[in-house]
Design an enzyme around this catalytic site. Sequence first.
Site, PDB file in Angstrom:
ATOM      1  N   ASP A 176     -31.577  -6.182  26.790  1.00  0.00           N
ATOM      2  CA  ASP A 176     -31.410  -7.485  27.427  1.00  0.00           C
ATOM      3  C   ASP A 176     -31.638  -7.336  28.924  1.00  0.00           C
ATOM      4  O   ASP A 176     -31.209  -6.347  29.543  1.00  0.00           O
ATOM      5  CB  ASP A 176     -29.996  -8.023  27.175  1.00  0.00           C
ATOM      6  CG  ASP A 176     -29.816  -9.439  27.717  1.00  0.00           C
ATOM      7  OD1 ASP A 176     -30.282 -10.383  27.053  1.00  0.00           O
ATOM      8  OD2 ASP A 176     -29.236  -9.570  28.808  1.00  0.00           O
ATOM      9  N   GLU A 236     -34.342 -13.506  26.542  1.00  0.00           N
ATOM     10  CA  GLU A 236     -34.655 -12.316  27.326  1.00  0.00           C
ATOM     11  C   GLU A 236     -34.265 -11.041  26.600  1.00  0.00           C
ATOM     12  O   GLU A 236     -34.143  -9.969  27.203  1.00  0.00           O
ATOM     13  CB  GLU A 236     -33.955 -12.377  28.691  1.00  0.00           C
ATOM     14  CG  GLU A 236     -32.430 -12.309  28.640  1.00  0.00           C
ATOM     15  CD  GLU A 236     -31.752 -13.660  28.443  1.00  0.00           C
ATOM     16  OE1 GLU A 236     -30.558 -13.759  28.718  1.00  0.00           O
ATOM     17  OE2 GLU A 236     -32.435 -14.632  28.000  1.00  0.00           O
TER      18      GLU A 236
END
Length: 483
Positions: free
Chosen positions: A343, A387
Amino acid sequence: MALIVVIQAWALGGSYQAEWKLETRSAENTLHTIAANIQRNLELIDLSLARLADAAMDPSVRTLPPAIRMKVLFDNSASARGFGAMLVVDADGKIVADSASDPPRVANLADRDYFKAQIEPGAGLFVSALFRSRLSNGVLSVALSRRLSYADGRFAGVVVATIRVAYFRSLFEGLTLGAGNSIAVLNTDGTLIYLYPTPQVEAKNSLGKVNAGPAAVKNAGEWVAGSPVTDGVRRYFFREKINGYPLFVLGEISYDDAMEGWYRQLTVSVIVVIFTLLIVVLTIRSLHVALIRSRDMEAKFERLSLTDALTHMPNRRACELVLSVEDRRAARSGQSVSVAMVDIDFFKRVNDRYGHKVGDQVIARVGAMIEATVCRPGDYAARYGGEEFLIILPLTDTDGALFVAERVRLAVEGLSLREVAPGLAGVTLSVGVATRRPDDAATIEQLVERADQALYQAKSRGRNRVVVHDRSDEPDPEQLMVG
């Protein structure tokens, strides 16, 4: 296509047989009608000749006055169609009685074939060849003759009946024949009596040149032969005997003329078949091209359905398919399998400060760096959503997964993003790693959940780090890279 050709060939073969049968049957019927007509007239003339022969040799008739004797001798002479004249000729060839003139016309007929044939007994009814009459200004005629005999059998002369060629012409003039077809009346010895469409023996039709005697007499019915003239035409010959008389009618039809209509049909059929096959080929080709395009589109849609539009990396759906495959492979081989959930740290701040367009560029650059770093054969990196990225590491234990995860983290940490946004130096990653060993009964979905839990641990410990699930000690990055 082969079936179309076979069916069309079968249909054309059947139509050929039907057309040929129709042509030959029509010709045979015409020939039979002509022969029957000639036979009826010959019967009348022959009957008149027989009566004339009896009367000519009757002594009582010879003593009758001339007018009465003429009436007795020639009472039936004008009843036959096409009849010319009836004559009584003595043994020297002189005319002694003439149905057309009293006194009889003066001529000697001893040189004629119909006279010579009767000198010896046994000739019966004789039919002459075509000749030009001396008594009728050269009119083309045919003669029928019978022998006159004295009581002791000596030759006494002949009785003659002439038939004008105009009679035969009248039989044939209504017929429509092809350019290569002919009909002829012949004696059984092959002597040509009349030929239609041209009466001259020198005509170019094959019957005008054929020596029809042996072939026509010995081969009853019909037969096939090449033309005796040098026109190269193959013809079909057929004949009809005139019953009771030494005559027959011989006809011929040219194959090409008879089948002209069929050949036209063949040409049209061939053109239709070619166009049909062409249409079939073009249709099949079009369908083939359409099928290929359809398959290409399906493959393209399949790729699009498995590819992330922003990063061009495999998407979550593709990732789940690979996870399923690696799950089964690890179970069969008894090897470990690891996953790393990645992430981007503080990505919301990037979006809020620089906008979503810059945020999308950051995700694309990070994804490209992850793909470039995860370069071992079999390793798989995908955009998992937002993301987040997921790295699948088959046949990899915990230490190996840590090594790859740390290398990815360091590569992204060193990635300059100033060209994306002037004030943006770069971003960092938080990574959660989970490994399923052979003795672990966890499902592949549970393995991903473990990596996600480790990711949240990395976030809670300050971000920009790698955390392994169920491992309390945080590894030293320098030691991992050295190891």
